[in-house]
Write an enzyme that holds these catalytic residues in place. Structure first.
Site, short mmCIF file in Angstrom:
data_model
loop_
_atom_site.label_atom_id
_atom_site.label_comp_id
_atom_site.label_asym_id
_atom_site.label_seq_id
_atom_site.Cartn_x
_atom_site.Cartn_y
_atom_site.Cartn_z
N HIS A 1 -2.19 6.35 1.61
CA HIS A 1 -2.38 6.04 0.19
C HIS A 1 -2.83 4.59 0.01
O HIS A 1 -2.37 3.70 0.72
CB HIS A 1 -1.06 6.22 -0.58
CG HIS A 1 -0.73 7.64 -0.90
ND1 HIS A 1 0.55 8.08 -1.11
CD2 HIS A 1 -1.52 8.73 -1.06
CE1 HIS A 1 0.54 9.38 -1.39
NE2 HIS A 1 -0.70 9.79 -1.35
N TYR A 2 -3.75 4.40 -0.95
CA TYR A 2 -4.02 3.05 -1.42
C TYR A 2 -4.17 3.11 -2.93
O TYR A 2 -5.01 3.88 -3.41
CB TYR A 2 -5.29 2.45 -0.79
CG TYR A 2 -5.36 0.96 -1.03
CD1 TYR A 2 -4.57 0.09 -0.30
CD2 TYR A 2 -6.18 0.43 -2.03
CE1 TYR A 2 -4.60 -1.27 -0.53
CE2 TYR A 2 -6.21 -0.94 -2.26
CZ TYR A 2 -5.42 -1.78 -1.50
OH TYR A 2 -5.45 -3.12 -1.74
N SER B 1 3.09 3.31 -1.97
CA SER B 1 4.27 3.03 -2.82
C SER B 1 5.14 1.93 -2.22
O SER B 1 5.95 1.34 -2.91
CB SER B 1 5.08 4.31 -3.05
OG SER B 1 5.43 4.88 -1.82
N TYR B 2 5.00 1.68 -0.91
CA TYR B 2 5.67 0.51 -0.31
C TYR B 2 4.77 -0.06 0.77
O TYR B 2 3.95 0.66 1.35
CB TYR B 2 7.07 0.86 0.21
CG TYR B 2 7.12 1.93 1.27
CD1 TYR B 2 7.14 1.60 2.62
CD2 TYR B 2 7.13 3.29 0.93
CE1 TYR B 2 7.19 2.58 3.60
CE2 TYR B 2 7.17 4.27 1.89
CZ TYR B 2 7.20 3.91 3.22
OH TYR B 2 7.23 4.89 4.19
N HIS C 1 2.51 3.35 6.65
CA HIS C 1 3.04 4.70 6.85
C HIS C 1 1.94 5.70 6.50
O HIS C 1 1.01 5.38 5.77
CB HIS C 1 4.28 4.93 5.97
CG HIS C 1 4.02 4.79 4.50
ND1 HIS C 1 3.90 3.56 3.87
CD2 HIS C 1 3.84 5.70 3.52
CE1 HIS C 1 3.68 3.74 2.58
NE2 HIS C 1 3.62 5.03 2.34
N HIS D 1 0.99 10.08 5.72
CA HIS D 1 1.50 11.35 5.20
C HIS D 1 0.91 12.50 6.01
O HIS D 1 -0.30 12.52 6.25
CB HIS D 1 1.13 11.51 3.73
CG HIS D 1 1.57 10.35 2.87
ND1 HIS D 1 2.73 10.37 2.15
CD2 HIS D 1 1.01 9.13 2.68
CE1 HIS D 1 2.87 9.22 1.53
NE2 HIS D 1 1.84 8.43 1.82
#
Lengths: 318, 318
Positions: free
Chosen positions: A233-234, A237-238, A242, A244
């Site tokens: 993801h960009y 959420s942290y 990491h 997925h």
């Protein structure tokens, strides 16, 4: 304060917080005894155990109205058998009493597409990321990596501090249904906050990660490797790197959509092209040099502090 | 042959073709009078006109069972008021009699992630694309571009043969609901079959397209430009370059997911990096040189003829 049933019956409707007509959900805000409460309702899925009874007038379609007919195509509206005890039509959650944080969480957010240029990243977003990583905010991640917390959940671990990672189920997975498999991979190294930190030097790390994760997941769950979709993801959420891992048949909605998700394979390909550019030109290149286009909700701090102000010609307040 | 209602009641269930527990749909195959029929059922969305009545025991939750309670969180299962005439619980479609083509269309397909290397593209996929573009198979596109067909649907046109395009609504859009806006952009030039044909030389074309499309759509529908998401598909459904423009709040499912969709902005960024590599090394670079990772259903010809055989070590039959 009455029983939960009495409470929900005395709910005074105030406004619709959100509605999803595709997934058939509805979030309502109201009050019970003068205190705020949220009711979320979701239509149930069809029962997979008795599809054969769908058309029966007592167990399936209790009533049926022909709407339209065109050649071989027919459209009906109908009612279906239901029972709160063993064949419910609806799942209802009640949060009571609830806080502003709950109200925000269950409210629809206006989304915006934003283009984060290298300049905006450098000047503002990096500052935001630093705020999100200091003051012990990533301690929960380090607790997982050091086995202080959630160690019972670990599915697989490669302990190498530079190339290794921990694989564990995402909270949203029920651990049973293979077609909704959803796992997280948290890497041991602590020097990568997001894909913005990647340069061609990370290609061997990412290729190794890709191979090891595919092997571990497919072996653990006896799944063919080509049933697995791997993305990042960009914005994440942290800000500890990491990835997925989901089953290819699982409809992940916004979490796997462009403007939020990027295939790990695509990241590697972009770095490969950067490598060619770098070795030919001698100039260092990385994800920090790209325009990144993504979706931001108005409740996200980056919208409130950076892109919202920028879109109205004001100076970011970060 | 009876009435449609009689027909659906005499449906003999054979097997579940597909089920979507997220969107609450169910597709069944069976027979009526010895002929194949498909029944598709979908739970209805909550009525937006009377959310206030959701909790009432006569109009909303007719029964309610508390499942669990934890502090402020409560979970119930319930039944809801329904009427086939004006408050249906379910939409039902019947296709009767139906053909093999219908059965295939409504069946779940096993999906696979595939990696299309430059070699596979060159050796097999290009041949497939040529088959899909010859023998008048793109005439329907040329009919649109020359105003022979669907000209009444055109929302905007830039007539320039090299830089221009036609903008028209996708069939899936109702033309009314702004948050489900879905438009197609079909370019006038006929030399681009897919993003595999793009090289850094196309950057000005794509930047121009991006700006003109954003301007045209936002003006036509009085929408802020940052409410629009623009992406391409690889593999696309037809091999004449086109792009998809959707409202940012519209959940597009697989159509906007990684492994199928790529942001137009991302394509431009990758070409920008290729441009640096190309001008430094003197070697030509383009999307034809990348590994492309994407999702393929087993019914897709590319799975049947190329990737299926390759995955079992056989020679493609294309």
């Amino acid at each position: 304060m009455g029983t939960p049933e009495e409470n929900i019956r005395s709910f005074k409707f105030e406004r619709v917080l959100n509605q999803d007509t595709g997934r058939k959900t509805l979030n309502l805000l109201g009050t019970i005894d003068g205190q705020y409460a949220i009711i979320t309702a979701e239509k149930t899925a069809f029962s997979a155990t008795s599809p054969a009874t769908l058309v029966s007038p007592d167990q399936g379609l209790t009533a049926l109205n022909l709407l339209q007919k065109n050649d071989i195509y027919h459209w009906f509206m109908g009612t279906i058998a239901q029972s709160a005890a063993d064949n419910a039509a609806v799942k209802v959650n009640m949060i009571y009493p609830c806080t502003d944080v709950h109200i925000k969480k269950y409210s629809a957010q206006q989304l915006h597409m934003v283009v984060e240029t290298p300049e905006i990243y450098d000047k503002y977003v990096l500052k935001y990321i630093k705020q999100k990583t200091e003051g012990g905010r990533l301690n929960w991640v380090y607790n997982i990596l050091s086995h202080k917390e959630e160690s019972e959940k670990i599915i697989f671990e490669d302990e190498d501090p530079k190339m290794g990672f921990i694989l564990l189920p995402d909270l949203k997975w029920d651990l049973v249904t293979m077609t909704t498999l959803y796992l997280s991979v948290i890497v041991h190294r602590t020097d990568i906050r997001s894909i913005r930190d990647f340069t061609p030097a990370h290609i061997p790390f990412l290729n190794g990660l890709r191979t090891k994760v595919l092997n571990a997941v497919s072996e653990k769950y006896s799944l063919s490797r080509d049933f697995l979709k791997i993305y990042v993801h960009y914005q994440p959420s942290y800000y500890h790197f990491h990835i997925h891992v989901v089953h290819i048949s699982h409809d992940m909605g916004a979490s796997a959509s462009v403007g939020k998700a990027i295939l790990l394979d695509e990241v590697i390909q972009v770095l490969e092209v950067m490598k060619i550019a770098q070795s030919a030109s001698g100039k260092e290149l990385g994800y920090k040099d790209l325009d990144m286009t993504y979706t931001l909700g108005e409740e996200h701090d980056l919208w409130k502090k950076v892109f919202g102000p920028l879109s109205s010609g004001a100076e970011p307040t970060i």
